[in-house]
Scaffold this motif. Structure first.
Motif, PDB file in Angstrom:
ATOM      1  N   ALA A  21      -6.267   9.455  14.660  1.00 17.35           N
ATOM      2  CA  ALA A  21      -5.306  10.109  13.769  1.00 17.35           C
ATOM      3  C   ALA A  21      -3.887  10.069  14.320  1.00 17.35           C
ATOM      4  CB  ALA A  21      -5.740  11.548  13.527  1.00 17.35           C
ATOM      5  N   ARG A  68      -2.057   7.031  13.531  1.00 18.23           N
ATOM      6  CA  ARG A  68      -1.761   6.851  12.115  1.00 18.23           C
ATOM      7  C   ARG A  68      -0.759   7.868  11.599  1.00 18.23           C
ATOM      8  NH1 ARG A  68      -7.409   6.462  12.123  1.00 18.23           N
ATOM      9  NH2 ARG A  68      -7.606   8.474  11.051  1.00 18.23           N
ATOM     10  N   SER A  69      -0.085   8.554  12.506  1.00 19.41           N
ATOM     11  CA  SER A  69       0.935   9.531  12.138  1.00 19.41           C
ATOM     12  C   SER A  69       2.254   9.145  12.791  1.00 19.41           C
ATOM     13  CB  SER A  69       0.507  10.929  12.596  1.00 19.41           C
ATOM     14  OG  SER A  69       1.497  11.881  12.296  1.00 19.41           O
ATOM     15  N   ARG A  98       3.411   2.793   3.540  1.00 18.98           N
ATOM     16  CA  ARG A  98       2.300   3.462   2.850  1.00 18.98           C
ATOM     17  C   ARG A  98       1.597   2.505   1.878  1.00 18.98           C
ATOM     18  NH1 ARG A  98      -0.560   7.939   3.170  1.00 18.98           N
ATOM     19  NH2 ARG A  98      -0.441   8.176   0.909  1.00 18.98           N
ATOM     20  N   ARG A 126      -0.529   0.462   4.289  1.00 21.24           N
ATOM     21  CA  ARG A 126      -1.578   1.249   4.924  1.00 21.24           C
ATOM     22  C   ARG A 126      -1.534   2.689   4.394  1.00 21.24           C
ATOM     23  NH1 ARG A 126      -4.080  -0.747   9.621  1.00 21.24           N
ATOM     24  NH2 ARG A 126      -5.263   1.171   9.384  1.00 21.24           N
ATOM     25  N   PRO A 127      -2.257   2.980   3.334  1.00 22.56           N
ATOM     26  CA  PRO A 127      -2.235   4.332   2.753  1.00 22.56           C
ATOM     27  C   PRO A 127      -2.753   5.417   3.692  1.00 22.56           C
ATOM     28  CG  PRO A 127      -3.164   2.734   1.216  1.00 22.56           C
ATOM     29  CD  PRO A 127      -3.055   2.047   2.536  1.00 22.56           C
ATOM     30  N   ASP A 128      -3.414   5.034   4.789  1.00 16.66           N
ATOM     31  CA  ASP A 128      -3.943   6.030   5.714  1.00 16.66           C
ATOM     32  C   ASP A 128      -2.892   6.553   6.689  1.00 16.66           C
ATOM     33  OD1 ASP A 128      -3.857   3.457   6.828  1.00 16.66           O
ATOM     34  OD2 ASP A 128      -5.373   3.928   8.332  1.00 16.66           O
ATOM     35  N   SER A 182       0.384   8.636   7.717  1.00 14.59           N
ATOM     36  CA  SER A 182       1.169   9.776   7.240  1.00 14.59           C
ATOM     37  C   SER A 182       2.464   9.873   8.048  1.00 14.59           C
ATOM     38  CB  SER A 182       0.377  11.077   7.369  1.00 14.59           C
ATOM     39  OG  SER A 182       0.054  11.329   8.730  1.00 14.59           O
TER      40      SER A 182
END
Length: 299
Positions: free
Chosen positions: A90, A93-94, A116, A119-121, A123
């Motif tokens: 996670a 991916r942030s 986004r 890669r929609p995952d 944030s």
């Protein structure tokens, strides 16, 4: 787990410990093994990396340059090992972006949206802060990327992209300057001005230009936020100065480039930390931001 080459790892330990003997103790190897690696490194590079003293060793100028590289490599290796062990979890991916207000209006959100779509995952967190605060957050690990203005060399950050952004005078469409391509500083100062606060990069450069030209100026409005400045101009209060990032608010307004070399001292930069390896998501975001910034019309 250590990913550094043996000679670089030994070099780092000697630089930290200040002597071969203490470095060997920290590495749990024989002092002769450390000495051999340092000698091979110096021989291969063709320069002395340490000055030898009776009480220890200190890096030479060449040694200090290698030390900075070795520290960056060590930090990046540690980050990579952690990312591989966690499977790019996670945290990878942030992405946190710290940016000055002008960049938050369009440039940063468009890059965020582009990533986004890929890669929609992933944030994001976008913090709008003063220019120096944006850099500080990257250096201290509070943000992955800074998009900000800078003047002169920046310590502890890697500049991914730098562009000199023109400064424009914002006037109502019916203003006598509207339609002009450029306006000089002396002529501009004949109008009521909305200016940023002293200490901001644009105001610093404006004040330097005013002093160089021997001009006397009293701001009609001092405000760091862009929206009040635009409202002031639309209401006929005067002229505002803004950086032209290619996304200027032009509803009922005209933008005239301010012609003075002092404004070429400021760059818009995409910055990442010099001593940490960014995650793959932060790396890709920095690439998209650099691409967007490189398309901004320069001076």
């Amino acid at each position: 787990m250590q990913l550094l080459p043996v000679n670089l790892a030994y070099f780092l330990e000697v630089a930290r410990a200040g002597s071969v003997t203490e470095a060997a103790q920290g590495l749990n190897v024989a002092p002769s093994a450390v000495s051999r690696q340092i000698a091979k490194l110096e021989s291969g590079l063709g320069v002395a990396l340490f000055a030898r003293h009776p009480r220890g060793m200190t890096p030479t100028e060449a040694g200090l340059r290698l030390l900075a590289h070795a520290r960056r490599t060590e930090a990046e290796s540690a980050s990579l090992v952690e990312e591989l062990r966690t499977g790019g979890g996670a945290a990878a991916r942030s992405v946190t972006v710290a940016c000055a207000e002008g960049f938050a209006r369009r440039l940063v959100p468009l890059a965020v949206a582009a990533l986004r779509r890929e890669r929609p995952d992933v944030s994001f967190r976008v913090d709008v802060v003063p220019r120096q605060e944006a850099t500080r957050r990257v250096v201290e690990g509070l943000a992955d990327i800074a998009v900000t203005y800078a003047m002169g060399p920046q310590a502890d950050v890697r500049v991914e992209c730098a562009v000199v952004v023109p400064v424009t005078a914002v006037v109502p469409c019916g203003h006598e300057l509207a339609g002009r391509e450029r306006v000089g500083l002396a002529e501009l100062c004949g109008y009521p001005l909305a200016l940023a606060s002293p200490g901001t990069s644009q105001r610093e450069l404006f004040d330097i230009g005013v002093r160089l030209e021997g001009l006397s100026v009293r701001a009609a409005l001092v405000c760091d936020a862009l929206a009040p400045q635009y409202a002031f101009v639309r209401a006929g209060g005067g002229v505002a100065l803004v950086g032209d990032l290619g996304d200027l608010d032009d509803t009922g307004l005209a933008h005239v480039r301010v012609d003075h070399p002092v404004f070429r001292q400021r760059e818009a930069q995409v910055q990442t930390a010099a001593v940490r390896r960014p995650s793959w998501a932060a790396t890709r975001c920095a690439e998209l931001l650099a691409e967007a910034l490189s398309r901004v019309p320069g001076v």
